[in-house]
Design a protein around this motif. Sequence first.
Motif, PDB file in Angstrom:
ATOM      1  N   MET A   1     -10.672  -7.297  -6.302  1.00 49.15           N
ATOM      2  CA  MET A   1      -9.896  -8.101  -5.473  1.00 49.15           C
ATOM      3  C   MET A   1      -8.720  -7.230  -5.284  1.00 49.15           C
ATOM      4  O   MET A   1      -7.990  -7.261  -4.131  1.00 49.15           O
ATOM      5  N   SER A   2      -8.253  -6.396  -6.224  1.00 49.26           N
ATOM      6  CA  SER A   2      -7.021  -5.455  -5.972  1.00 49.26           C
ATOM      7  C   SER A   2      -7.180  -4.557  -5.065  1.00 49.26           C
ATOM      8  O   SER A   2      -6.195  -3.999  -4.565  1.00 49.26           O
ATOM      9  N   VAL A   3      -8.398  -3.868  -4.970  1.00 52.06           N
ATOM     10  CA  VAL A   3      -8.527  -2.897  -3.827  1.00 52.06           C
ATOM     11  C   VAL A   3      -8.991  -3.682  -2.590  1.00 52.06           C
ATOM     12  O   VAL A   3      -9.278  -2.572  -1.513  1.00 52.06           O
ATOM     13  N   ILE A   4      -9.276  -4.700  -2.394  1.00 53.23           N
ATOM     14  CA  ILE A   4      -9.529  -5.353  -1.317  1.00 53.23           C
ATOM     15  C   ILE A   4      -8.068  -5.726  -0.675  1.00 53.23           C
ATOM     16  O   ILE A   4      -7.918  -5.756   0.775  1.00 53.23           O
ATOM     17  N   GLU A   5      -7.369  -6.284  -1.360  1.00 51.20           N
ATOM     18  CA  GLU A   5      -6.170  -6.812  -0.852  1.00 51.20           C
ATOM     19  C   GLU A   5      -4.769  -6.073  -1.252  1.00 51.20           C
ATOM     20  O   GLU A   5      -3.849  -6.270  -0.526  1.00 51.20           O
ATOM     21  N   GLY A   6      -5.277  -4.733  -1.756  1.00 50.53           N
ATOM     22  CA  GLY A   6      -4.003  -4.001  -2.030  1.00 50.53           C
ATOM     23  C   GLY A   6      -3.143  -3.711  -1.061  1.00 50.53           C
ATOM     24  O   GLY A   6      -3.794  -3.459   0.283  1.00 50.53           O
ATOM     25  N   GLU A   7      -1.812  -3.433  -1.190  1.00 50.22           N
ATOM     26  CA  GLU A   7      -0.971  -2.923  -0.243  1.00 50.22           C
ATOM     27  C   GLU A   7      -0.088  -1.887  -0.838  1.00 50.22           C
ATOM     28  O   GLU A   7       0.319  -1.715  -1.973  1.00 50.22           O
ATOM     29  N   LEU A   8       0.242  -1.034   0.121  1.00 50.45           N
ATOM     30  CA  LEU A   8       1.278   0.183  -0.187  1.00 50.45           C
ATOM     31  C   LEU A   8       2.659  -0.255  -0.397  1.00 50.45           C
ATOM     32  O   LEU A   8       2.998  -1.161   0.416  1.00 50.45           O
ATOM     33  N   SER A   9       3.397   0.242  -1.266  1.00 52.56           N
ATOM     34  CA  SER A   9       4.688  -0.133  -1.444  1.00 52.56           C
ATOM     35  C   SER A   9       5.610   0.180  -0.185  1.00 52.56           C
ATOM     36  O   SER A   9       5.830   1.811  -0.211  1.00 52.56           O
ATOM     37  N   ALA A  10       6.061  -0.196   0.766  1.00 53.21           N
ATOM     38  CA  ALA A  10       7.002   0.133   1.993  1.00 53.21           C
ATOM     39  C   ALA A  10       8.569   0.695   1.362  1.00 53.21           C
ATOM     40  O   ALA A  10       8.740   0.108   0.217  1.00 53.21           O
ATOM     41  N   ALA A  11       8.981   1.250   1.996  1.00 51.08           N
ATOM     42  CA  ALA A  11      10.178   2.157   1.355  1.00 51.08           C
ATOM     43  C   ALA A  11      11.338   1.138   1.389  1.00 51.08           C
ATOM     44  O   ALA A  11      12.343   1.225   0.495  1.00 51.08           O
ATOM     45  N   SER A  12      11.514   0.085   2.207  1.00 52.05           N
ATOM     46  CA  SER A  12      12.354  -0.926   2.209  1.00 52.05           C
ATOM     47  C   SER A  12      11.924  -2.223   1.438  1.00 52.05           C
ATOM     48  O   SER A  12      12.422  -3.303   1.581  1.00 52.05           O
ATOM     49  N   SER A  13      10.704  -2.249   0.817  1.00 58.15           N
ATOM     50  CA  SER A  13      10.349  -3.533   0.272  1.00 58.15           C
ATOM     51  C   SER A  13      10.816  -3.620  -1.080  1.00 58.15           C
ATOM     52  O   SER A  13      11.636  -3.019  -1.742  1.00 58.15           O
ATOM     53  N   GLY A  14      10.858  -5.104  -1.275  1.00 55.47           N
ATOM     54  CA  GLY A  14      11.392  -5.505  -2.822  1.00 55.47           C
ATOM     55  C   GLY A  14      10.774  -4.994  -3.956  1.00 55.47           C
ATOM     56  O   GLY A  14      11.353  -4.604  -4.805  1.00 55.47           O
ATOM     57  N   VAL A  15       9.394  -4.744  -3.861  1.00 59.20           N
ATOM     58  CA  VAL A  15       8.828  -3.701  -4.867  1.00 59.20           C
ATOM     59  C   VAL A  15       9.362  -2.544  -5.208  1.00 59.20           C
ATOM     60  O   VAL A  15       9.392  -2.069  -6.298  1.00 59.20           O
ATOM     61  N   SER A  16       9.753  -1.774  -4.109  1.00 61.60           N
ATOM     62  CA  SER A  16      10.202  -0.531  -4.410  1.00 61.60           C
ATOM     63  C   SER A  16      11.577  -0.098  -5.068  1.00 61.60           C
ATOM     64  O   SER A  16      11.756   0.700  -5.373  1.00 61.60           O
ATOM     65  N   THR A  17      12.281  -1.311  -5.087  1.00 62.50           N
ATOM     66  CA  THR A  17      13.551  -1.285  -5.718  1.00 62.50           C
ATOM     67  C   THR A  17      13.407  -1.633  -7.346  1.00 62.50           C
ATOM     68  O   THR A  17      14.362  -1.519  -7.905  1.00 62.50           O
TER      69      THR A  17
ATOM     70  N   LYS B   1       3.938   1.833  -6.600  1.00 62.79           N
ATOM     71  CA  LYS B   1       3.686   2.554  -5.247  1.00 62.79           C
ATOM     72  C   LYS B   1       2.586   1.622  -4.665  1.00 62.79           C
ATOM     73  O   LYS B   1       2.558   1.869  -3.429  1.00 62.79           O
ATOM     74  N   GLY B   2       1.984   0.761  -5.417  1.00 56.62           N
ATOM     75  CA  GLY B   2       0.805   0.041  -4.384  1.00 56.62           C
ATOM     76  C   GLY B   2      -0.440   1.130  -4.010  1.00 56.62           C
ATOM     77  O   GLY B   2      -0.367   2.151  -4.576  1.00 56.62           O
ATOM     78  N   THR B   3      -1.280   0.372  -3.728  1.00 53.35           N
ATOM     79  CA  THR B   3      -2.503   1.049  -3.446  1.00 53.35           C
ATOM     80  C   THR B   3      -3.169   0.386  -1.882  1.00 53.35           C
ATOM     81  O   THR B   3      -2.697  -0.910  -1.616  1.00 53.35           O
ATOM     82  N   GLN B   4      -3.284   1.377  -1.078  1.00 53.07           N
ATOM     83  CA  GLN B   4      -3.898   0.707   0.278  1.00 53.07           C
ATOM     84  C   GLN B   4      -5.248   0.218  -0.011  1.00 53.07           C
ATOM     85  O   GLN B   4      -6.325   0.641  -0.226  1.00 53.07           O
ATOM     86  N   GLY B   5      -5.385  -1.147   0.194  1.00 49.10           N
ATOM     87  CA  GLY B   5      -6.603  -1.868   0.031  1.00 49.10           C
ATOM     88  C   GLY B   5      -7.564  -1.910   1.370  1.00 49.10           C
ATOM     89  O   GLY B   5      -7.211  -1.436   2.399  1.00 49.10           O
ATOM     90  N   LEU B   6      -8.738  -2.587   1.308  1.00 47.28           N
ATOM     91  CA  LEU B   6      -9.514  -2.551   2.613  1.00 47.28           C
ATOM     92  C   LEU B   6      -8.824  -3.242   3.868  1.00 47.28           C
ATOM     93  O   LEU B   6      -9.072  -2.734   4.879  1.00 47.28           O
ATOM     94  N   PHE B   7      -8.382  -4.530   3.545  1.00 45.22           N
ATOM     95  CA  PHE B   7      -7.836  -5.365   4.600  1.00 45.22           C
ATOM     96  C   PHE B   7      -6.650  -4.519   5.432  1.00 45.22           C
ATOM     97  O   PHE B   7      -6.488  -4.474   6.633  1.00 45.22           O
ATOM     98  N   SER B   8      -5.685  -3.761   4.263  1.00 44.63           N
ATOM     99  CA  SER B   8      -4.661  -3.201   4.913  1.00 44.63           C
ATOM    100  C   SER B   8      -5.217  -1.974   5.639  1.00 44.63           C
ATOM    101  O   SER B   8      -4.626  -1.665   6.808  1.00 44.63           O
ATOM    102  N   ALA B   9      -6.210  -1.210   5.035  1.00 45.24           N
ATOM    103  CA  ALA B   9      -6.483  -0.042   5.830  1.00 45.24           C
ATOM    104  C   ALA B   9      -7.333  -0.342   7.381  1.00 45.24           C
ATOM    105  O   ALA B   9      -7.156   0.459   8.360  1.00 45.24           O
TER     106      ALA B   9
END
Length: 486
Positions: free
Chosen positions: A256-272, A282-290
């Motif tokens: 599930m983590s590599v299917i739903e994964g998202e990269l952390s955007a520069a202005s995102s809350g996670v990046s702070t 940093k996140g990872t690019q999952g299948l849906f995102s790709a």
Amino acid sequence: MSNMINSVTGTNFGSIKPSQKQQALETNYLNFTNGQNDFAQQYLPEIYEQEIERYGNRTLSGFLRMVGAEMPMSSDQVVWSEQNRLHIAYNSVECTNATTLRFVVGGTGINFVQNVVSPGQTLVVMNPTTGAELKVLVNASTTSGGYGVLTVYPYTQASLTSGAVSFASATNLKIFVYGSEFIKGSSDSNLNSVTPSFTQYSNSPIIVREKYEINGSDTAQIGWVEVATEDGASGYLWYLKAESETRLRFEDYLEMSVIEGELSAASSGVSTLTPATGVTYKGTQGLFSAVRERGNIVNNFTAASGLNDFDSILKGLDTQGAIEENMLFLNRATSLDFDDMLASLSAGAAGGVAYGLFENSEQMALNLGFSGFRRGSYDFYKTDWKYLNDASTRGGMNTASIDGLLVPAGTSTVYDQQLGTNIRRPFLHVRYRANQADDRRMKSWITGSVGGAYTSDLDAMQVHFLSERCLVTQGANNFVLFTASV
């Protein structure tokens, strides 16, 4: 003896009077009354030892095992390159006057555009909206002010704006090079040398963790339960029942983590967020995102309405890699839509609707589902994707945001940065961190002072699970994501 008195406690156990017949009467058997010594209380409650599997198989993983592979990696990043198109073409071309076409050049990365059209080459100029087209000869080609500027002359009319076809003020033209024409004794010194380019992509692994803990006191309170778990284990389990489910849940997380994964955007809350180590998430690019970024999206697809919508998908696949065999992983509603679409094509056959293998008869159970079909030059194999149907994940939504996914079968050819050569790999494959000292595909270890582990003074047993992995989605332009909303 009419009264039985316990000499130790003095408790009255009841009154017994003999009977002349072998008959159970109120006066000749032990009778516990007033709810204090209820007769049934001298027995243990009736307990079913076997656990009821009311949700069936609860695991969700298996998708990537069907369509992909797993390979080790030793770095913090996996980088691969994908070929660009072979022929020279430009979209969003403007017609600025009777003989001039221009298009935007520049940009960075995958958006970089360069003018490589040469004088003497011949072009097809098309208006995608109206279907109008002209064949033209390029007389001059320059780059100026952020634009590639072409001076062209049509073969069949005086200019771009006068004649049977007019591109006056058009801004959405498409052009592509189909050849060239030079006069006798000419030189090719004005021809541009085109160096093949490639597009580079990368992804980074994330660390996925899970833990199960039981204290030492609870391990001594044994309560056996007969189970049949999803991983094939059966028999009687004690507290390890919970450990087994934690492991199963972790295995689902790995997919599930590599299917739903998202990269952390520069202005995102996670990046702070900055953990104690100072390393950001940093996140990872999952299948849906790709697929959303580099693939094809079909919004509000309804296969039951007929083949028109589906044929438009085929036309899109024709413009991409045209992979012949594809797999459809669908939620329940979309899967039934496909069945209805295919069934409508076979209505009127002898004996009624011809589903399944087209050999249904009144003596057999009617098969109202299709597992595969061929349309045009493409083969499709359809299956339900449990992840989209399960109520604890995406199946719990009243309106699904993702209805299904089309995945090309087979392998793709890419340039491997580490090996320095072209290799063939599945379109989808998982890369996990591993070396000679440590394999992080799926690690598990026990700590504490219970259950044979004596690593600390903690009066508990802790089972730890860890993996470091990411998904490589190659050739995402051949994937199709079915969505209910963009």
